[in-house]
Design a protein around this motif. Sequence first.
Motif, mmCIF file in Angstrom:
data_model
loop_
_atom_site.group_PDB
_atom_site.id
_atom_site.type_symbol
_atom_site.label_atom_id
_atom_site.label_comp_id
_atom_site.label_asym_id
_atom_site.label_seq_id
_atom_site.Cartn_x
_atom_site.Cartn_y
_atom_site.Cartn_z
ATOM 1 N N ALA A 192 42.187 61.170 27.257
ATOM 2 C CA ALA A 192 43.111 60.777 28.402
ATOM 3 C C ALA A 192 44.049 60.479 27.382
ATOM 4 N N MET A 195 45.533 64.902 27.873
ATOM 5 C CA MET A 195 45.353 64.898 29.062
ATOM 6 C C MET A 195 45.514 64.365 30.354
ATOM 7 N N GLU A 196 46.089 64.636 31.492
ATOM 8 C CA GLU A 196 46.234 63.268 32.838
ATOM 9 C C GLU A 196 45.006 63.508 33.171
ATOM 10 N N SER A 197 44.413 64.632 33.611
ATOM 11 C CA SER A 197 43.200 64.020 33.920
ATOM 12 C C SER A 197 42.364 63.655 33.922
ATOM 13 N N ILE A 199 43.443 60.933 31.779
ATOM 14 C CA ILE A 199 43.913 59.656 32.117
ATOM 15 C C ILE A 199 43.636 59.019 33.645
ATOM 16 N N LEU A 200 43.181 59.645 34.436
ATOM 17 C CA LEU A 200 43.263 59.230 36.313
ATOM 18 C C LEU A 200 41.563 58.613 35.596
#
Length: 366
Positions: A192, A195-197, A199-200
Amino acid sequence: MTNTLLILPGDGIGPEVMAEVRRVIDWFGDKRSIAFDVSEDLVGGAAYDKHGTPLHDDTMAKAQEVDAVLLGAVGGPKYDVLDFSVKPERGLLRLRKEMDLFANLRPAQCFDALADFSSLKKDVVAGLDIMIVRELTSGVYFGEPRGIFEEGNERVGINTQRYTESEIERVARAAFELAMRRNKKLCSMEKANVMESGILWREVVTRVGKEYPEVETSHMYADNGAMQLVRAPKQFDVIVTDNLFGDILSDCAAMLTGSLGMLPSASLGAPMASGRPRAMYEPVHGSAPDIAGQGKANPIACILSFAMALRYSYDLGAEADRLEAAIEKVLADGVRTADLMGPEGGTPVSTSGMGDAILAALDASL
Ligand code: NAD
């Protein structure tokens, strides 16, 4: 409820190790009155030899109907020359894809008697029992766009890490359910920080975790997770992570425990009408062509895969415990297939010799 099981022995040592699982299944029928409605079919090179395809449509349809599929191994040098579309591995991939098996469970359990086999110090791994849950059907191995493209005067290779909330949610839920059945600790690993993925991923896991207040949830960057796995692996219970990190972290954790011949796995999908999850169980090892047909293969990974089926498909956790304890006893007694022979030497038992010892230990458990 009947317990239906489709057995796909496959190639190489697959049929040899599966023969020992069949003896274990028969034992449960004879001695514990737990009957399994077993059917058997071809997969991989064996299916290609008969049907010209590594997985016949009828076999695929059967796999969708049963409570669980147990697969041996596929592949071998004979099939290396085949076109990619009919290679033995395609049969395996088709099963995983069409059954939508999104949660891959890879336990890393170190039997005390084998602690010396680990590349780590004995006290770091003895008694280790962790479960890595890897997302199996999405992420960077599947995301679009992907390919090798021309850009200016050079080529660029592109893969896309992509996760929807629902994809994260379903694998997180599977992992929390597992944690509830184990030591109620779950560590989610992503990146996180970069990488945005990730964070999600962290957001969704945190949200799902609120439904499981009894589970102690933590989050770790996957690179730190890799370090912690070799530094102090016993701090973990269940680890949940994405497809790429899970691929690497589960192999790393597997080697904490010693031999490839000892490692089971499960791949689970959504619940069927019966409430049981779609499921396929298989040893982590391949078809081992170098020892196939010689009676040398260690059947324990495949038998432990059946133990996972007892626990996760047939709700027979106490019988799974019984089978795992029998294996532990056999190892503690010093019974070893060739892959488990230490520097001190000794006489290895054959595949069926290991089966004999496990059945005797099961008898002794009654
Ligand atoms: P492998 O796992 O088959 O063998 C690696 C080494 O471990 C070999 O020396 C083998 O003898 C040993 N080994 C593996 N399982 C063992 C067991 N149960 N008992 C004792 N020793 C064991 O991997 P590989 O040699 O890289 O691949 C051989 C073939 O298997 C290839 O065709 C590959 O594509 C295929 N493969 C299939 C699967 C699968 O079916 N899931 C997984 C990996 C590789």
